[in-house]
Design a protein around this motif. Structure first.
Motif, PDB file in Angstrom:
ATOM      1  N   GLY A 189       0.815  -1.210   0.000  1.00  0.00           N
ATOM      2  CA  GLY A 189       0.000   0.000   0.000  1.00  0.00           C
ATOM      3  C   GLY A 189       0.846   1.255   0.000  1.00  0.00           C
ATOM      4  N   ALA A 190       1.906   1.255   0.814  1.00  0.00           N
ATOM      5  CA  ALA A 190       2.817   2.404   0.846  1.00  0.00           C
ATOM      6  C   ALA A 190       3.474   2.614  -0.520  1.00  0.00           C
ATOM      7  CB  ALA A 190       3.884   2.194   1.922  1.00  0.00           C
ATOM      8  N   TYR A 191       3.782   1.512  -1.209  1.00  0.00           N
ATOM      9  CA  TYR A 191       4.388   1.621  -2.547  1.00  0.00           C
ATOM     10  C   TYR A 191       3.420   2.281  -3.529  1.00  0.00           C
ATOM     11  CZ  TYR A 191       5.937   0.364  -7.210  1.00  0.00           C
ATOM     12  OH  TYR A 191       6.286   0.414  -8.531  1.00  0.00           O
ATOM     13  N   PHE A 192       2.148   1.893  -3.491  1.00  0.00           N
ATOM     14  CA  PHE A 192       1.161   2.506  -4.384  1.00  0.00           C
ATOM     15  C   PHE A 192       1.087   4.011  -4.154  1.00  0.00           C
ATOM     16  CE2 PHE A 192      -0.302  -1.728  -5.335  1.00  0.00           C
ATOM     17  CZ  PHE A 192      -0.987  -1.618  -6.536  1.00  0.00           C
ATOM     18  N   ILE A 193       1.083   4.411  -2.887  1.00  0.00           N
ATOM     19  CA  ILE A 193       1.005   5.842  -2.566  1.00  0.00           C
ATOM     20  C   ILE A 193       2.290   6.545  -3.005  1.00  0.00           C
ATOM     21  CG2 ILE A 193       0.608   7.526  -0.758  1.00  0.00           C
ATOM     22  CD1 ILE A 193      -1.751   5.579  -1.319  1.00  0.00           C
ATOM     23  N   PHE A 194       3.430   5.941  -2.699  1.00  0.00           N
ATOM     24  CA  PHE A 194       4.726   6.526  -3.073  1.00  0.00           C
ATOM     25  C   PHE A 194       4.855   6.668  -4.590  1.00  0.00           C
ATOM     26  CE2 PHE A 194       9.091   5.576  -4.479  1.00  0.00           C
ATOM     27  CZ  PHE A 194       9.743   6.700  -3.987  1.00  0.00           C
ATOM     28  N   LYS A 195       4.355   5.688  -5.323  1.00  0.00           N
ATOM     29  CA  LYS A 195       4.437   5.738  -6.783  1.00  0.00           C
ATOM     30  C   LYS A 195       3.692   6.942  -7.334  1.00  0.00           C
ATOM     31  CE  LYS A 195       3.568   2.898 -10.889  1.00  0.00           C
ATOM     32  NZ  LYS A 195       2.964   1.633 -11.404  1.00  0.00           N
ATOM     33  N   GLY A 196       2.600   7.328  -6.679  1.00  0.00           N
ATOM     34  CA  GLY A 196       1.821   8.462  -7.150  1.00  0.00           C
ATOM     35  C   GLY A 196       2.361   9.802  -6.698  1.00  0.00           C
ATOM     36  N   THR A 197       2.773   9.892  -5.429  1.00  0.00           N
ATOM     37  CA  THR A 197       3.191  11.186  -4.880  1.00  0.00           C
ATOM     38  C   THR A 197       4.695  11.406  -4.954  1.00  0.00           C
ATOM     39  OG1 THR A 197       3.368  10.253  -2.651  1.00  0.00           O
ATOM     40  CG2 THR A 197       1.233  11.180  -3.300  1.00  0.00           C
ATOM     41  N   GLY A 198       5.471  10.323  -5.042  1.00  0.00           N
ATOM     42  CA  GLY A 198       6.923  10.449  -5.126  1.00  0.00           C
ATOM     43  C   GLY A 198       7.598  10.758  -3.814  1.00  0.00           C
ATOM     44  N   THR A 199       6.904  10.562  -2.697  1.00  0.00           N
ATOM     45  CA  THR A 199       7.513  10.835  -1.390  1.00  0.00           C
ATOM     46  C   THR A 199       6.984   9.843  -0.363  1.00  0.00           C
ATOM     47  OG1 THR A 199       7.822  12.492   0.354  1.00  0.00           O
ATOM     48  CG2 THR A 199       5.721  12.520  -0.828  1.00  0.00           C
ATOM     49  N   LEU A 200       7.811   9.555   0.646  1.00  0.00           N
ATOM     50  CA  LEU A 200       7.406   8.701   1.758  1.00  0.00           C
ATOM     51  C   LEU A 200       6.926   9.512   2.953  1.00  0.00           C
ATOM     52  CD1 LEU A 200      10.329   6.087   1.677  1.00  0.00           C
ATOM     53  CD2 LEU A 200       7.980   5.726   0.909  1.00  0.00           C
ATOM     54  N   ASP A 201       7.191  10.810   2.938  1.00  0.00           N
ATOM     55  CA  ASP A 201       6.846  11.686   4.056  1.00  0.00           C
ATOM     56  C   ASP A 201       5.333  11.867   4.159  1.00  0.00           C
ATOM     57  OD1 ASP A 201       6.348  14.762   4.997  1.00  0.00           O
ATOM     58  OD2 ASP A 201       8.051  13.868   6.034  1.00  0.00           O
ATOM     59  N   PHE A 202       4.801  11.758   5.358  1.00  0.00           N
ATOM     60  CA  PHE A 202       3.357  11.856   5.543  1.00  0.00           C
ATOM     61  C   PHE A 202       2.817  13.225   5.131  1.00  0.00           C
ATOM     62  CE2 PHE A 202       3.473   8.466   9.118  1.00  0.00           C
ATOM     63  CZ  PHE A 202       3.321   7.467   8.172  1.00  0.00           C
ATOM     64  N   LEU A 203       3.385  14.298   5.678  1.00  0.00           N
ATOM     65  CA  LEU A 203       2.845  15.628   5.419  1.00  0.00           C
ATOM     66  C   LEU A 203       2.931  15.995   3.946  1.00  0.00           C
ATOM     67  CD1 LEU A 203       4.152  17.626   8.536  1.00  0.00           C
ATOM     68  CD2 LEU A 203       1.972  16.437   8.214  1.00  0.00           C
ATOM     69  N   LYS A 204       4.009  15.592   3.276  1.00  0.00           N
ATOM     70  CA  LYS A 204       4.124  15.846   1.835  1.00  0.00           C
ATOM     71  C   LYS A 204       3.083  15.034   1.063  1.00  0.00           C
ATOM     72  CE  LYS A 204       9.084  16.911   1.959  1.00  0.00           C
ATOM     73  NZ  LYS A 204      10.449  16.460   1.550  1.00  0.00           N
ATOM     74  N   ASN A 205       2.863  13.810   1.492  1.00  0.00           N
ATOM     75  CA  ASN A 205       1.838  12.982   0.853  1.00  0.00           C
ATOM     76  C   ASN A 205       0.469  13.633   0.958  1.00  0.00           C
ATOM     77  OD1 ASN A 205       2.280  10.194  -0.370  1.00  0.00           O
ATOM     78  ND2 ASN A 205       3.713  10.144   1.344  1.00  0.00           N
ATOM     79  N   PHE A 206       0.165  14.189   2.128  1.00  0.00           N
ATOM     80  CA  PHE A 206      -1.147  14.803   2.327  1.00  0.00           C
ATOM     81  C   PHE A 206      -1.318  16.027   1.428  1.00  0.00           C
ATOM     82  CE2 PHE A 206      -0.765  13.180   6.977  1.00  0.00           C
ATOM     83  CZ  PHE A 206      -0.922  11.881   6.531  1.00  0.00           C
TER      84      PHE A 206
END
Length: 669
Positions: A189-206
Motif C-alpha cells: 500500500g505504501a508503494y502505491f502511494i509513493f508511486k503516485g506522490t513520489g515521497t514517503l513523508d506523511f505531510l508531503k503525501n497529504f
C-alpha cells in the motif's frame, strides 16, 4: 527542553530500558530489573506529558513538528528519513500508550514475581512499548513500517513468553504469521502511494494526494485497501482476527498491554493518521467502515458463549476496536480516538481484574469452574464491575460518553452510516450481556473450591501445575508460569495499578460531555485541519444526548438479561438448548478458523509437500543440480582418461590439433 527533544526522549527511554535490562540480566537482581522497566516507561510518560504542554504553548498552526535525526536514503526519489512527527494525534497516542503501559508495568512488578523469566519479561515489555511509540511517532512510511514490524516481533515474543507451553508457542506463531501478512499489505500500500506522490513523508503525501490522484482513482483505492489490510491484521478485524483470542496464552499483563493501549489500536491510529488519503478514496474508506461494523457484531456474538475468562475480554477488545475502525473510516475521527483512549482505561482494568481472579483459581481460566469470588475478593470485584459498566456504556462511566458518541455521529451522517449505527447499538446490547454474564458467573453464585479456600485465608495452588488449555503438566522452574500466584487483595503493585485505572475508567469520559466539554475534539483539530469532514459531521448536543441515553438504556437492558439468566439462578442450559444451532455457530467462532484452514493452510501445505517431493527432488535436485554435476563428472573423467603420461600421445594430440586448425583456416579462406 524543546518539544522535538522530548519526542525523542519518549522514544528512547523504553529502548534504553530494554537494552539495559538485557545487558545486566546476570549482574543485577530480578527486582532491580523490574524497577528499571517501570522507571523507563514512567519517565517516558513524564516526557509525553511535558511534550503535551510544550505543544499547547504553540499556536494551532504550529502544532505539526517534524524532527529529522538522520537521512537513511535520499536518492532516486526515495526520501527515507529517521524522522518523527509530533502533533496532537501522536501526542495523544504517546500519552495513552506510556500512561497505561506504566500502570501495566507496575501491575507486572507484583503479578510476575517468582517467575523465572521475570527479567526477560520486562526486557520484552519495554521493547514492545518502544516499538509502539516508534510506530505512532513515525513521520513517514519508512519508519512506520519499521515500527509496525517491531510491534509484530515483540508481540510474538510476549505471546510465546512461556515457551514450554505448546499452546503458547503455537499462538505466538499464529499471531506473527497473520501480522506478517498484514505487513505485506502495508508495504505494498505504501508503494502505491509513493508511486503516485513520489515521497514517503506523511505531510508531503497529504499535500500532494489531490494532485497525484483523482478521487477514487483505482491506484489510490488499491493502495488504501492494502493499507487497510495492514490495519485489519494488526487490529484483529475480520477476517484477520483469529490470532487475537489465541494471544491469551501470554501472561495476563501481556494481554492487557496488547489489547488495551498498544498493538490492536495501531490500525485505528493508521487510518486516522492517513485520513487525507482515505477521504480522497471514499470507496476504500467504506470498506473500512463495513469491516469494522461486521467485526464488532461477529466478535460480540462469540463473546456470548466463550467460557474462557480472558477470551471473553479478548473478543470484547475485537468488538470495541471494530467500533473504532468504523468510526475513523467514517471520518468520525475525534470520537474514534476518544473511544480508543477510554477503552485503554477500562479494558486494561478488566484484564488486570481477570488476572487477579485467575491467580486465585491457581491459573484456571474456565468460567464454568468459577463462582462466589465477590465476598472474598472485594477489591477485584469492584474493579471488574467498574470496568464492566464502562464497557457496557452505563453513565457516568467513560464508555458511556465515548462509544455512544461514535454511534451518534454515525446517525448524523445518515444513509448507510445510519444502518451501521443501528447495528452498533445491537452490538452494544450484546456487549453489556456478555460482560455481565462473565461477572455474574465469576463473582456470584456458589463459591468454587478455590473461593472457599481463599475465604479461609489460603490462596489456592494446584498440587501439580497443568496447562488449563490442554492439561499438559508444567515444570514451573523453566519456560512455564512460575509457582507463585498473586491477587490484588494481597499485592500492592496490582492494587495501585488497578485503582488508578478504575479512577480513569470513571472520570475519563468527562473530556467529551455533549454541550459541556469538547476538549479532545479541539485538541485534535490541528491534526485534522485538512479534513473536509472533521467539522462537517457534528450532531447537535441534543442529538448526542439522545444517542447517549439510548445507548445507556440498551446497555442496562443487556445487564438485566444477563442477571435474569446468570445472576439470579436462571436456567442458562435451557436458554442454550433453545438456540442450539446459533449457539453452535458462535461456539465454533463462525468457523473462521476452519475456513482459513481449508482455503489457505491446507492448499499451502499441499503445495509445500508437492514442491518438496516432486519439483525440488526431481527437477531441481535431479535435472538441475544432478544433471549439471553429472555433466561435470563425465567431462572430468574424459579429461582424466587422456592424462596417460605417454609423450607420444601428447605429441599426436598436438599434431591433430594443429592439423585441424590449419584445415579451418584453409576452408574459411
Amino acid at each position: 527542553m524543546s518539544v522535538q527533544t522530548l519526542g525523542w526522549l519518549v522514544l528512547l527511554l523504553p529502548l534504553t530500558g530494554a537494552v539495559l535490562i538485557g545487558l545486566t540480566f546476570k549482574a543485577l537482581p530480578q527486582r532491580v530489573h523490574g524497577i528499571i522497566g517501570v522507571a523507563a516507561i514512567g519517565l517516558a510518560f513524564v516526557a509525553a506529558v511535558l511534550m503535551f504542554f510544550g505543544l499547547q504553548d504553540r499556536g494551532e498552526e504550529e502544532r505539526q513538528l517534524v524532527s529529522v535525526a538522520w537521512d537513511y536514503a535520499n536518492t532516486v526519489g526515495v526520501d527515507a528519513q529517521l524522522a518523527i512527527l509530533i502533533d496532537p494525534l501522536s501526542v495523544l497516542m504517546c500519552l495513552v500508550v506510556t500512561g497505561v503501559s506504566t500502570l501495566i508495568h507496575v501491575y507486572s512488578f507484583s503479578y510476575m514475581g517468582g517467575d523465572r523469566g521475570y527479567t526477560r519479561f520486562f526486557a520484552y515489555l519495554n521493547f514492545f512499548v518502544f516499538s509502539m511509540l516508534l510506530l505512532v511517532l513515525a513521520a513517514n512510511f519508512f519508519l512506520l513500517i519499521v515500527g509496525w514490524a517491531f510491534v509484530g516481533a515483540a508481540s510474538y515474543m510476549l505471546i510465546s513468553f512461556w515457551y514450554r507451553r505448546t499452546t503458547a508457542t503455537k499462538a505466538g506463531i499464529k499471531a506473527f504469521v497473520i501480522n506478517v501478512a498484514g505487513d505485506v499489505g502495508l508495504v505494498l500500500g505504501a508503494y502505491f502511494i509513493f508511486k503516485g506522490t513520489g515521497t514517503l513523508d506523511f505531510l508531503k503525501n497529504f499535500e500532494l494526494v489531490g494532485e497525484a490522484f483523482t478521487e477514487n482513482q483505482p491506484e489510490l483505492v488499491a493502495g488504501c485497501i492494502l493499507l487497510l489490510v495492514g490495519a485489519f491484521a494488526k487490529s484483529a478485524q475480520v477476517p484477520f482476527h483469529t490470532w487475537l483470542p489465541d494471544a491469551m496464552e501470554g501472561p495476563t499483563p501481556v494481554s492487557s498491554l496488547i489489547h488495551a493501549a498498544t498493538m490492536v489500536t495501531a490500525g485505528v491510529y493508521l487510518i486516522a493518521r492517513l485520513h487525507p488519503l482515505f477521504e480522497h478514496a471514499p470507496d476504500a474508506a467504506m470498506v473500512g467502515s463495513v469491516v469494522g461494523c461486521a467485526t464488532l457484531l461477529i466478535a460480540a456474538t462469540i463473546g456470548l458463549v466463550v467460557t474462557d475468562l480472558k477470551r471473553v475480554i479478548a473478543y470484547s477488545t475485537m468488538s470495541q476496536i471494530g467500533y473504532m475502525i468504523m468510526a475513523v473510516s467514517s471520518a468520525v475521527y475525534a470520537a474514534g480516538m476518544f473511544h480508543l483512549m477510554t477503552h485503554a482505561f477500562f479494558k486494561a482494568l478488566l484484564f488486570m481484574a481477570a488476572g487477579s481472579v485467575i491467580s486465585a483459581m491457581g491459573g484456571n481460566q474456565d468460567l464454568d469452574k468459577m463462582g462466589g469470588f465477590r465476598k472474598v475478593m472485594p477489591f477485584t470485584f469492584a474493579c471488574m464491575v467498574i470496568g464492566g459498566l464502562a464497557l457496557s456504556g452505563i453513565p457516568p462511566f467513560s464508555g458511556f460518553f465515548s462509544k455512544d458518541e461514535i454511534l451518534a455521529y454515525m446517525v448524523d451522517r445518515g444513509g448507510v452510516y445510519l444502518v451501521m449505527a443501528i447495528l452498533g447499538y445491537v452490538g452494544a446490547l450484546l456487549t453489556a450481556f456478555y460482560t455481565f454474564r462473565m461477572i455474574f458467573r465469576a463473582f456470584f453464585g456458589e463459591m468454587s473450591p478455590e473461593a472457599e479456600e481463599l475465604s479461609h485465608g489460603h490462596l489456592y495452588h494446584a498440587p501439580e501445575p497443568t496447562n488449563p488449555a490442554n492439561g499438559e503438566v508444567e515444570d514451573t522452574e523453566v519456560g512455564f508460569p512460575g509457582p507463585e500466584h498473586h491477587i490484588a487483595e494481597r499485592a500492592g503493585g496490582m492494587k495501585i495499578a488497578m485503582g488508578g485505572l478504575a479512577v480513569l475508567a470513571i472520570v475519563g469520559g468527562f473530556l467529551q460531555i455533549p454541550g459541556v466539554t469538547s476538549e479532545l475534539h479541539h485538541f485534535l483539530e490541528p491534526t485534522f485541519h485538512d479534513s473536509e469532514l472533521y467539522e462537517t459531521i457534528h450532531p447537535s448536543a441534543t442529538a448526542e444526548w439522545i444517542g447517549l441515553l439510548v445507548g445507556a438504556v440498551i446497555g442496562a437492558t443487556g445487564i438485566f438479561f444477563a442477571w435474569t439468566i446468570y445472576g439470579k439462578g436462571g436456567n442458562a442450559a435451557s436458554f442454550q438448548a433453545r438456540f442450539a444451532p446459533i449457539h453452535k455457530v458462535f461456539v465454533n467462532k463462525w468457523y473462521f478458523d476452519e475456513a482459513i484452514d481449508f482455503l489457505i493452510v491446507r492448499p499451502a501445505a499441499w503445495l509445500g509437500r508437492f514442491a518438496n517431493s516432486t519439483f525440488e527432488r526431481i527437477f531441481v535436485n535431479g535435472a538441475l543440480v544432478g544433471g549439471s554435476t553429472g555433466a561435470v563428472r563425465a567431462l572430468s573423467a574424459a579429461v582424466r582418461s587422456l592424462q596417460s603420461g605417454y609423450l607420444r600421445y601428447y605429441a599426436a594430440l598436438l599434431l591433430i590439433g594443429f592439423s585441424g586448425l590449419g584445415a579451418y583456416f584453409l576452408i574459411s579462406a
